[in-house]
Design a protein around this motif. Structure first.
Motif, PDB file in Angstrom:
ATOM      1  N   PRO A 224      64.332  26.634  69.216  1.00 41.24           N
ATOM      2  CA  PRO A 224      65.261  25.870  68.376  1.00 41.24           C
ATOM      3  C   PRO A 224      64.563  24.852  67.484  1.00 41.24           C
ATOM      4  O   PRO A 224      65.026  24.564  66.382  1.00 41.24           O
ATOM      5  CB  PRO A 224      66.193  25.190  69.395  1.00 41.24           C
ATOM      6  N   ARG A 225      63.414  24.315  67.952  1.00 45.24           N
ATOM      7  CA  ARG A 225      62.688  23.338  67.121  1.00 45.24           C
ATOM      8  C   ARG A 225      62.224  23.976  65.818  1.00 45.24           C
ATOM      9  O   ARG A 225      62.225  23.339  64.766  1.00 45.24           O
ATOM     10  CB  ARG A 225      61.499  22.769  67.891  1.00 45.24           C
ATOM     11  N   LEU A 226      61.815  25.244  65.893  1.00 43.24           N
ATOM     12  CA  LEU A 226      61.384  25.949  64.689  1.00 43.24           C
ATOM     13  C   LEU A 226      62.552  26.126  63.727  1.00 43.24           C
ATOM     14  O   LEU A 226      62.417  25.895  62.519  1.00 43.24           O
ATOM     15  CB  LEU A 226      60.794  27.307  65.057  1.00 43.24           C
ATOM     16  N   VAL A 227      63.714  26.519  64.258  1.00 45.38           N
ATOM     17  CA  VAL A 227      64.877  26.724  63.399  1.00 45.38           C
ATOM     18  C   VAL A 227      65.316  25.407  62.771  1.00 45.38           C
ATOM     19  O   VAL A 227      65.649  25.353  61.579  1.00 45.38           O
ATOM     20  CB  VAL A 227      66.034  27.353  64.201  1.00 45.38           C
ATOM     21  N   ARG A 228      65.317  24.346  63.567  1.00 44.90           N
ATOM     22  CA  ARG A 228      65.693  23.028  63.029  1.00 44.90           C
ATOM     23  C   ARG A 228      64.704  22.586  61.955  1.00 44.90           C
ATOM     24  O   ARG A 228      65.087  21.939  60.970  1.00 44.90           O
ATOM     25  CB  ARG A 228      65.742  21.982  64.152  1.00 44.90           C
ATOM     26  N   GLN A 229      63.449  22.922  62.124  1.00 44.87           N
ATOM     27  CA  GLN A 229      62.448  22.572  61.112  1.00 44.87           C
ATOM     28  C   GLN A 229      62.724  23.333  59.817  1.00 44.87           C
ATOM     29  O   GLN A 229      62.588  22.783  58.714  1.00 44.87           O
ATOM     30  CB  GLN A 229      61.045  22.891  61.641  1.00 44.87           C
ATOM     31  N   ILE A 230      63.105  24.595  59.938  1.00 44.81           N
ATOM     32  CA  ILE A 230      63.462  25.375  58.751  1.00 44.81           C
ATOM     33  C   ILE A 230      64.668  24.753  58.058  1.00 44.81           C
ATOM     34  O   ILE A 230      64.707  24.636  56.825  1.00 44.81           O
ATOM     35  CB  ILE A 230      63.757  26.831  59.144  1.00 44.81           C
ATOM     36  N   ILE A 231      65.657  24.332  58.844  1.00 43.31           N
ATOM     37  CA  ILE A 231      66.854  23.715  58.271  1.00 43.31           C
ATOM     38  C   ILE A 231      66.499  22.431  57.539  1.00 43.31           C
ATOM     39  O   ILE A 231      66.959  22.176  56.421  1.00 43.31           O
ATOM     40  CB  ILE A 231      67.889  23.444  59.374  1.00 43.31           C
ATOM     41  N   ARG A 232      65.658  21.606  58.168  1.00 38.96           N
ATOM     42  CA  ARG A 232      65.250  20.341  57.522  1.00 38.96           C
ATOM     43  C   ARG A 232      64.490  20.619  56.232  1.00 38.96           C
ATOM     44  O   ARG A 232      64.651  19.909  55.232  1.00 38.96           O
ATOM     45  CB  ARG A 232      64.390  19.513  58.485  1.00 38.96           C
ATOM     46  N   GLN A 233      63.651  21.635  56.252  1.00 39.20           N
ATOM     47  CA  GLN A 233      62.907  21.988  55.043  1.00 39.20           C
ATOM     48  C   GLN A 233      63.851  22.399  53.918  1.00 39.20           C
ATOM     49  O   GLN A 233      63.668  22.018  52.760  1.00 39.20           O
ATOM     50  CB  GLN A 233      61.929  23.123  55.347  1.00 39.20           C
ATOM     51  N   ARG A 234      64.885  23.186  54.260  1.00 40.11           N
ATOM     52  CA  ARG A 234      65.851  23.612  53.250  1.00 40.11           C
ATOM     53  C   ARG A 234      66.636  22.418  52.712  1.00 40.11           C
ATOM     54  O   ARG A 234      66.918  22.333  51.521  1.00 40.11           O
ATOM     55  CB  ARG A 234      66.810  24.642  53.858  1.00 40.11           C
TER      56      ARG A 234
END
Length: 335
Positions: A224-234
């Motif tokens: 989930p940390r990876l997905v949240r990082q992708i979301i923050r990047q977007r």
């Protein structure tokens, strides 16, 4: 606010050619007049115009339920116990009778209103502009049986959804030209986005033509940390560019729900609308379309029947898991 002149090319008639009856319930007097004007312009026959209290009357005292039109417009910006109960009954009546239900509400009341409307597939508008209300009437007209020349395919529905948003963009720009600026804090709905899927179906390995008796194991969901990082990047892009330039509500919601699934948390409809990065009314249209496509599903709260959550279906979970598995170690590097 000056209103753009929306022309309707199709009469609001039933298969027999009789004008569709429309009932509207709203406490705000000016809104009732707007609804009446737009409904009459669309060719509907006005069956009733009343305050919300008229819809509640007789619901608990044993009186006979009041007749409703084929289309029901309801403005419900605030909710209480009585209104929620009336909404649930109205939803069931609309589902049983085949009536088209259009409900407008606020962000604060969205979760409660959404939870009550699970039977009739209503249109839910959140703090809508007049243009969005007109578009909602147009979507009702598109569902009239005698105007339907063929069944819509999935591609047709997605194209119709994109067209609806484009019409909304034009209508809102006309309103900004002809009237005062939008309310403070209200987001514009002038994004252009795409929602496509590979064929056949959503994701999964390409078939080699042989039927398999045992389905390949689903890869695990990403951290989930990876997905949240992708979301923050977007989301970071909005600091340097107009946010609507990159609007992709379907993907943003899938990412948010994937992270929530991996975190074993539940996502309310309001939270998902926020995660989509587009106005709530637009997000709700996408939630409805993705639910029809078998990607999202509604889950009732076991402890509070007035609440409902949105989650990924097994089909969507499988697709997201295989997508991230295909990226492999490159996913973190891409971020």
């Amino acid at each position: 606010m000056p209103q753009a002149n929306f022309a309707y090319n199709l009469p609001a008639n039933d298969p027999a050619g009789v004008p569709l009856a429309l009932s509207m319930f709203a406490d705000r007097c000016h809104l009732r007049e707007q609804l009446r004007e737009d409904a009459e312009a669309a060719g509907f026959r006005i069956a009733e115009v009343a305050e919300v209290a008229a819809l509640l009357a007789g619901s608990d005292d044993g009186a006979e339920a009041r007749p409703l039109g084929e289309v029901v417009l309801l403005d419900c910006p605030v909710v209480d116990g009585a209104r929620l109960a009336a909404l649930a009954r109205l939803d069931l009546r609309a589902a049983n009778s085949g009536a088209h239900l259009v409900v407008s509400t606020t962000v604060e009341a969205l979760d409660d209103v959404f939870a009550c409307l699970d039977q009739s597939a209503p249109q839910i508008l959140v703090d809508p502009t007049r243009a969005e209300r007109v578009i909602a009437l147009g979507r009702v007209l598109a569902k009239i049986p005698n105007l339907r020349v063929r069944e819509l395919t999935e591609e047709d529905r997605l194209m119709l959804l994109r067209l609806t948003e484009q019409v909304g963009q034009i209508a809102q720009r006309l309103e900004r030209l002809e009237g005062p600026a939008r309310r403070p804090g209200q987001a514009e709905d002038d994004s252009v986005f795409r929602f496509e899927s590979p064929r056949p179906g959503f994701a999964g390995a390409v078939s080699d033509g042989n039927e398999r008796l045992v389905r390949a194991a689903r890869p695990p969901l990403p951290e989930p940390r990876l997905v949240r990082q992708i979301i923050r990047q977007r989301q970071l892009r909005a600091r340097f560019f107009e946010g609507d330039l990159f609007a992709d509500p379907a993907w943003d919601m899938l990412l948010d729900l994937t992270a929530a699934r991996a975190e074993h948390t539940r996502v309310s409809v309001t939270s998902l609308c926020i995660a989509s990065g587009v106005p709530p009314t637009t997000a709700l249209r996408w939630i409805g379309q993705m639910t029809e496509a078998g990607l999202l599903m509604r889950v009732e709260d076991e402890t509070d029947r007035r609440r409902a959550f949105i989650t990924l279906t097994d089909k969507a979970i499988d697709a997201m898991a295989r997508y991230f598995a295909e990226l492999g170690p490159r996913a973190a590097a891409l971020v």
